[in-house]
Design a protein around this motif. Structure first.
Motif, short mmCIF file in Angstrom:
data_model
loop_
_atom_site.label_atom_id
_atom_site.label_comp_id
_atom_site.label_asym_id
_atom_site.label_seq_id
_atom_site.Cartn_x
_atom_site.Cartn_y
_atom_site.Cartn_z
N TYR A 1 31.61 15.71 16.00
CA TYR A 1 30.27 16.24 15.99
C TYR A 1 29.59 16.03 14.71
O TYR A 1 28.32 16.31 14.48
N ARG A 2 30.28 15.64 13.78
CA ARG A 2 29.70 15.07 12.23
C ARG A 2 29.10 16.25 11.70
O ARG A 2 28.03 16.57 11.08
N CYS A 3 29.99 17.53 11.47
CA CYS A 3 29.50 18.67 10.99
C CYS A 3 30.56 19.46 10.32
O CYS A 3 31.78 19.06 10.34
N LYS A 4 30.38 20.63 9.72
CA LYS A 4 31.30 21.34 8.83
C LYS A 4 32.15 22.19 9.90
O LYS A 4 31.54 22.48 10.83
N LEU A 5 33.27 22.54 9.40
CA LEU A 5 34.11 23.32 10.06
C LEU A 5 34.13 24.90 9.45
O LEU A 5 34.45 24.44 8.10
N TYR A 6 33.51 25.64 9.73
CA TYR A 6 33.75 26.96 9.04
C TYR A 6 35.28 27.84 9.30
O TYR A 6 35.81 27.60 10.43
N THR A 7 35.55 28.41 8.27
CA THR A 7 36.97 29.06 8.45
C THR A 7 36.94 30.42 9.29
O THR A 7 38.08 30.83 9.37
N GLY B 1 22.71 31.98 28.49
CA GLY B 1 22.87 30.55 28.63
C GLY B 1 22.94 30.33 30.21
O GLY B 1 23.97 30.53 30.91
N HIS B 2 21.70 29.74 30.63
CA HIS B 2 21.75 29.49 32.15
C HIS B 2 21.28 28.11 32.13
O HIS B 2 20.04 27.79 32.79
N ASN B 3 22.17 27.00 31.59
CA ASN B 3 21.71 26.00 31.60
C ASN B 3 21.72 25.01 33.02
O ASN B 3 21.14 23.92 32.77
N TRP C 1 26.74 19.87 22.65
CA TRP C 1 26.75 18.94 21.69
C TRP C 1 25.84 17.80 22.02
O TRP C 1 24.90 17.26 21.35
N GLU C 2 25.96 17.34 23.32
CA GLU C 2 24.88 16.43 23.66
C GLU C 2 23.75 16.52 23.76
O GLU C 2 22.64 15.67 23.45
N ALA C 3 23.21 17.86 24.14
CA ALA C 3 21.88 18.34 24.20
C ALA C 3 21.35 18.40 22.51
O ALA C 3 20.13 17.99 22.43
N ARG D 1 22.54 16.58 20.08
CA ARG D 1 22.23 15.08 19.73
C ARG D 1 20.96 14.67 20.19
O ARG D 1 20.39 13.67 19.41
N LYS D 2 20.83 14.96 21.48
CA LYS D 2 19.46 14.13 21.85
C LYS D 2 18.19 14.97 21.30
O LYS D 2 17.11 14.29 21.47
N SER D 3 18.24 16.05 20.67
CA SER D 3 16.89 16.76 20.33
C SER D 3 16.65 15.93 18.83
O SER D 3 17.60 16.15 17.87
N SER D 4 15.36 15.87 18.55
CA SER D 4 15.06 15.59 17.27
C SER D 4 14.64 16.71 16.52
O SER D 4 14.46 16.46 15.33
N ASP D 5 14.49 17.78 16.89
CA ASP D 5 14.18 19.07 16.24
C ASP D 5 15.56 20.04 15.86
O ASP D 5 15.04 21.07 15.05
N VAL D 6 16.67 19.41 16.22
CA VAL D 6 17.91 20.51 15.99
C VAL D 6 18.96 19.64 15.54
O VAL D 6 19.07 18.39 15.53
#
Length: 126
Positions: free
Chosen positions: A40-46, A113-115, A7-9, A11-16
């Protein structure tokens, strides 16, 4: 909760934009997915299927338990979504190969994911 790092990553991206999230029922790590979606200010899917079918979603992060990575990633790719799979990517080499083949078959990207690659200590090791 690994989702906070992602989420932090995002949030910091202007393209996502984070469109939404789905969480496994009775997950101890995220016991209140509605609160997480609000945070996260997003929808929750069922369901994972509803998330994968949403035409507003272009890519899916698979951050669940390793045993479900292959199934969820393949479902997302079959729906035409690019997929980021948190490590460990799969339970076996065969699962990882299965995901690779699904990405190729559906013309999407499946990225492990190898962050930590961009962490200062890892960069120094290079």
């Amino acid at each position: 909760d690994i989702s906070n790092l992602h989420w932090e990553a995002i949030r910091k991206s202007s393209d996502v934009e984070l469109v939404g999230l789905w969480n496994r029922p009775n997950c101890a790590i995220v016991p209140d997915p509605q609160a997480k979606a609000e945070e996260y200010r997003c929808k929750l899917y069922t369901s994972a299927e509803a998330l994968a079918k949403d035409p507003d979603v272009q890519a899916i992060y698979v951050l669940t338990n390793m045993e479900s990575h292959c199934e969820l990633a393949k479902m997302a790719m079959a729906a035409g979504k690019h997929v980021y799979v948190e490590k460990p990517v799969g339970s076996t080499a065969a699962e990882i190969e299965d995901m690779r083949m699904a990405a190729e078959r559906h013309g999407v990207t499946c990225m492990p994911g190898h962050n930590y690659l961009y962490e200062p200590d890892m960069q120094r090791m290079k």
